[in-house]
Design a protein around this motif. Structure first.
Motif, PDB file in Angstrom:
ATOM      1  N   CYS A 151       0.818  -1.214   0.000  1.00 21.07           N
ATOM      2  CA  CYS A 151       0.000   0.000   0.000  1.00 21.07           C
ATOM      3  C   CYS A 151       0.853   1.266   0.000  1.00 21.07           C
ATOM      4  O   CYS A 151       0.357   2.356  -0.306  1.00 21.07           O
ATOM      5  CB  CYS A 151      -0.923   0.017   1.225  1.00 21.07           C
ATOM      6  SG  CYS A 151      -2.297  -1.155   1.102  1.00 21.07           S
ATOM      7  N   LYS A 213     -12.456  -2.830  -3.198  1.00 23.59           N
ATOM      8  CA  LYS A 213     -13.106  -2.289  -2.003  1.00 23.59           C
ATOM      9  C   LYS A 213     -12.256  -2.549  -0.768  1.00 23.59           C
ATOM     10  O   LYS A 213     -12.110  -1.673   0.097  1.00 23.59           O
ATOM     11  CB  LYS A 213     -14.497  -2.909  -1.839  1.00 23.59           C
ATOM     12  CG  LYS A 213     -15.301  -2.313  -0.694  1.00 23.59           C
ATOM     13  CD  LYS A 213     -16.715  -2.888  -0.652  1.00 23.59           C
ATOM     14  CE  LYS A 213     -17.527  -2.261   0.474  1.00 23.59           C
ATOM     15  NZ  LYS A 213     -18.904  -2.803   0.523  1.00 23.59           N
ATOM     16  N   ARG A 215      -9.039  -2.994  -0.737  1.00 20.61           N
ATOM     17  CA  ARG A 215      -7.819  -2.196  -0.853  1.00 20.61           C
ATOM     18  C   ARG A 215      -8.057  -0.766  -0.367  1.00 20.61           C
ATOM     19  O   ARG A 215      -7.244  -0.199   0.371  1.00 20.61           O
ATOM     20  CB  ARG A 215      -7.362  -2.182  -2.310  1.00 20.61           C
ATOM     21  CG  ARG A 215      -6.009  -1.525  -2.556  1.00 20.61           C
ATOM     22  CD  ARG A 215      -5.815  -1.226  -4.019  1.00 20.61           C
ATOM     23  NE  ARG A 215      -6.189  -2.362  -4.852  1.00 20.61           N
ATOM     24  CZ  ARG A 215      -6.456  -2.255  -6.139  1.00 20.61           C
ATOM     25  NH1 ARG A 215      -6.427  -1.077  -6.745  1.00 20.61           N
ATOM     26  NH2 ARG A 215      -6.778  -3.335  -6.850  1.00 20.61           N
ATOM     27  N   ARG A 216      -9.179  -0.191  -0.791  1.00 19.97           N
ATOM     28  CA  ARG A 216      -9.489   1.170  -0.360  1.00 19.97           C
ATOM     29  C   ARG A 216      -9.710   1.242   1.145  1.00 19.97           C
ATOM     30  O   ARG A 216      -9.293   2.211   1.800  1.00 19.97           O
ATOM     31  CB  ARG A 216     -10.731   1.665  -1.100  1.00 19.97           C
ATOM     32  CG  ARG A 216     -10.467   2.001  -2.563  1.00 19.97           C
ATOM     33  CD  ARG A 216     -11.735   2.406  -3.286  1.00 19.97           C
ATOM     34  NE  ARG A 216     -11.454   2.955  -4.605  1.00 19.97           N
ATOM     35  CZ  ARG A 216     -12.370   3.261  -5.502  1.00 19.97           C
ATOM     36  NH1 ARG A 216     -13.658   3.067  -5.216  1.00 19.97           N
ATOM     37  NH2 ARG A 216     -12.032   3.766  -6.674  1.00 19.97           N
ATOM     38  N   HIS A 219      -6.294   1.205   2.804  1.00 15.06           N
ATOM     39  CA  HIS A 219      -5.676   2.537   2.748  1.00 15.06           C
ATOM     40  C   HIS A 219      -6.284   3.452   3.802  1.00 15.06           C
ATOM     41  O   HIS A 219      -5.571   4.182   4.497  1.00 15.06           O
ATOM     42  CB  HIS A 219      -5.867   3.156   1.360  1.00 15.06           C
ATOM     43  CG  HIS A 219      -4.911   2.660   0.317  1.00 15.06           C
ATOM     44  ND1 HIS A 219      -3.538   2.807   0.443  1.00 15.06           N
ATOM     45  CD2 HIS A 219      -5.115   2.034  -0.871  1.00 15.06           C
ATOM     46  CE1 HIS A 219      -2.946   2.304  -0.627  1.00 15.06           C
ATOM     47  NE2 HIS A 219      -3.873   1.826  -1.435  1.00 15.06           N
ATOM     48  N   CYS A 220      -7.607   3.411   3.907  1.00 18.44           N
ATOM     49  CA  CYS A 220      -8.300   4.266   4.869  1.00 18.44           C
ATOM     50  C   CYS A 220      -7.912   3.912   6.302  1.00 18.44           C
ATOM     51  O   CYS A 220      -7.656   4.798   7.126  1.00 18.44           O
ATOM     52  CB  CYS A 220      -9.809   4.133   4.676  1.00 18.44           C
ATOM     53  SG  CYS A 220     -10.797   5.136   5.813  1.00 18.44           S
ATOM     54  N   ASN A 276      -5.143   7.621  -1.750  1.00 20.56           N
ATOM     55  CA  ASN A 276      -5.190   6.349  -2.474  1.00 20.56           C
ATOM     56  C   ASN A 276      -6.536   5.649  -2.298  1.00 20.56           C
ATOM     57  O   ASN A 276      -6.987   4.911  -3.181  1.00 20.56           O
ATOM     58  CB  ASN A 276      -4.060   5.431  -2.000  1.00 20.56           C
ATOM     59  CG  ASN A 276      -2.698   5.867  -2.505  1.00 20.56           C
ATOM     60  OD1 ASN A 276      -2.598   6.516  -3.537  1.00 20.56           O
ATOM     61  ND2 ASN A 276      -1.649   5.533  -1.770  1.00 20.56           N
ATOM     62  N   ALA A 277      -7.159   5.880  -1.151  1.00 20.69           N
ATOM     63  CA  ALA A 277      -8.513   5.346  -0.966  1.00 20.69           C
ATOM     64  C   ALA A 277      -9.481   6.052  -1.911  1.00 20.69           C
ATOM     65  O   ALA A 277     -10.384   5.426  -2.472  1.00 20.69           O
ATOM     66  CB  ALA A 277      -8.957   5.520   0.487  1.00 20.69           C
ATOM     67  N   GLY A 278      -9.271   7.360  -2.099  1.00 21.20           N
ATOM     68  CA  GLY A 278     -10.051   8.113  -3.074  1.00 21.20           C
ATOM     69  C   GLY A 278     -11.329   8.694  -2.500  1.00 21.20           C
ATOM     70  O   GLY A 278     -11.965   8.093  -1.627  1.00 21.20           O
ATOM     71  N   PHE A 281     -14.703   6.732  -2.263  1.00 20.77           N
ATOM     72  CA  PHE A 281     -14.894   5.703  -1.238  1.00 20.77           C
ATOM     73  C   PHE A 281     -15.718   6.234  -0.065  1.00 20.77           C
ATOM     74  O   PHE A 281     -16.243   5.465   0.729  1.00 20.77           O
ATOM     75  CB  PHE A 281     -13.527   5.213  -0.740  1.00 20.77           C
ATOM     76  CG  PHE A 281     -13.594   4.073   0.240  1.00 20.77           C
ATOM     77  CD1 PHE A 281     -14.059   2.822  -0.136  1.00 20.77           C
ATOM     78  CD2 PHE A 281     -13.203   4.259   1.564  1.00 20.77           C
ATOM     79  CE1 PHE A 281     -14.128   1.775   0.772  1.00 20.77           C
ATOM     80  CE2 PHE A 281     -13.257   3.207   2.477  1.00 20.77           C
ATOM     81  CZ  PHE A 281     -13.724   1.971   2.075  1.00 20.77           C
TER      82      PHE A 281
END
Length: 489
Positions: A151, A213, A215-216, A219-220, A276-278, A281
């Motif tokens: 990550c 999902k 992965r995000r 990141h979060c 990176n989560a964006g 999300f």
């Protein structure tokens, strides 16, 4: 064959890697062993293991005609980069000789190589492909370790991973218990400060193998954990871009940022993880505003370190988090700071093309006093693009809205009258009074004078007759509102 005896004879040859045995293959091997145990077939097994470190060391010693003490470090690198596969070992050694990384030294009367250069050798694509094929067979803890490391990209700081030992999703037993085996398998490399994937294909495979999902969310979770180790949320709620703007004399120069060096790095890393989560999300408005504020703080910190490309990246992401909530009552100030930061970074990078996009967004949504910084960068971008006349017209229009007395026609009579009026008013002040005035100059006055500077630069470049009129008006404005360093520039 028609002969019954010949039809009774069958030879079956198979090959497999014992560290890549699937459930189907295991069933076949079990049946084969049962066949052998029943005495109904003769089974011959030939085990071909990979070369051990000692095997590779002996090979290098033999080829280079050198003792173990001189080749041990070289052999260790070769073994790690090839996983002990004989073919890869031979290929790597041949390439080191052909590109003269290993060469004969007449001075030393033996083969010689730069050990530091050897240590920087990259894992070959074919070896990386072999490692990738084995990733699914790793223990769950090691897979989770690789997921978290991926990550952060191709590498992560050792100190940061140590901080993540308390992370709720850290592998059971911690990262250190997994790293040793991953290093021995050639998947990652570790030095005193960094943990690096042996090949970017490995990082890509691990990272892309995480469902989008999940992965995000990872990141979060990482971002939230790291932010809890800082005062990020407190500072992002109160942060000001004033310090950054003061570098160009656009503010009062106060700094309310966090002075912790370690915290600065964590703020940047946590914000990158949330980016990176964006923004897609998250659906909660409060969360979107929160993370936009993180980007403002991270962008400011990067700009203060003259890392303007990174700063621009953070400011752009901050705007993206507010995409559906731009210029609302509760986001207007944050939007202003993010857009000002973006124009500042673009100007510092010399990228004038996108500046009007961010500057015009400010001009369309705030009052005149709050738009002065945007006007300054917009006029500067026009000048840098060779549109000096357009820059002059825009600058004069704004200054007239600020009650600057600038004649519409720059004829000799108007110029002489403006200069005489400026001289008359300036003669009413002595040096002590002007110095005392500098202490009370507010942000608006400084920004106005920077606007004068930007417009004057365009006038100078095209020898515009408005230049003396503009300078005379600037002198009068400074005398009335306070003299500062921007007045002199």
């Amino acid at each position: 064959s028609e002969c019954p005896e010949e039809r009774q004879r069958l030879i079956f040859v198979g090959m497999y890697r014992d560290n890549e045995v699937s459930s189907d293959l295991m069933l076949f091997i079990t049946n084969l062993m049962n066949l052998e145990g029943g005495g109904s077939a003769n089974v011959t097994g030939v085990e071909l293991s990979t070369l051990s470190l000692d095997d590779v060391t002996e090979m290098v010693m033999s080829e280079l005609r050198l003792p173990r003490r001189l080749v041990s470090k070289l052999a260790d690198v070769v073994h790690k980069r090839t996983l002990g596969h004989a073919l890869f070992v031979v290929q790597l050694l041949n390439s080191l000789v052909s590109d003269l990384t290993i060469s004969y030294s007449p001075l030393l009367h033996r083969f010689y190589w730069d050990q530091d250069k050897i240590c920087t050798l990259k894992t070959a694509d074919n070896v990386a492909s072999l490692l990738i094929a084995n990733l699914a067979l790793l223990p769950a803890g090691e897979r989770q370790c690789l997921r978290i490391i991926s990550c952060f990209g191709i590498q992560v700081q050792s100190d940061l991973l140590e901080l993540l030992e308390d992370f709720k999703l850290a592998p059971q037993g911690g990262f250190k218990s997994c790293l040793h085996d991953l290093v021995n398998q050639g998947i990652i490399e570790v030095d005193s400060t960094l943990i690096v994937f042996a090949h970017d294909l490995i990082q890509e495979q691990v990272y892309e193998g995480i469902p989008l999902k999940e992965r995000r969310q990872l990141h979060c979770d990482i971002a939230t954990f790291l932010s809890s180790r800082t005062s990020l949320d407190f500072n992002s709620a109160n942060e000001r871009i004033d310090t950054v703007m003061s570098q160009l004399g656009l503010s009062d120069g106060t700094d309310s940022g966090d002075s912790s060096i370690d915290t600065s790095s964590l703020i940047s890393t946590a914000t990158s993880q949330i980016n990176n989560a964006g923004p897609e999300f998250f659906s909660d408005k409060a969360q979107l505003i929160r993370f936009a504020s993180w980007n403002l703080l991270a962008g400011k910190d990067a700009a203060e370190k003259s890392s303007f490309k990174a700063a621009l990246h953070f400011y752009k992401n901050g705007v993206a988090f507010l995409a559906n909530h731009l210029w609302l009552k509760d986001t207007s100030e944050l939007c202003l700071k993010l857009h000002e930061g973006a124009t500042f970074s673009l100007s510092a990078l010399g990228e004038n093309g996108p500046i009007p996009t961010y500057a015009n967004a400010i001009l369309n949504n705030v009052n005149l006093d709050d738009s002065l910084v945007a006007e300054y960068y917009l006029i500067g971008s026009l000048t840098a693009s060779g549109k000096c006349k357009e820059a002059i017209a825009r600058g004069l229009a704004v200054l007239r809205r600020l009650n600057f007395d600038i004649a519409a026609t720059p004829n000799p009579m108007a110029i002489m009258q403006a200069i005489q009026q400026a001289e008359k008013e300036s003669s009413m002040y002595n040096f002590s009074q002007l110095s005392e005035d500098q202490k009370r100059v507010d942000t608006k006055t400084r920004n106005v004078m920077k606007l004068v500077e930007a417009t004057s630069a365009s006038c100078y470049l095209v020898a515009s007759p408005f230049l003396p009129l503009l300078n005379a008006a600037a002198v009068r404005y400074s005398l009335q509102n306070g003299v500062c360093e921007e007045s002199i520039s």
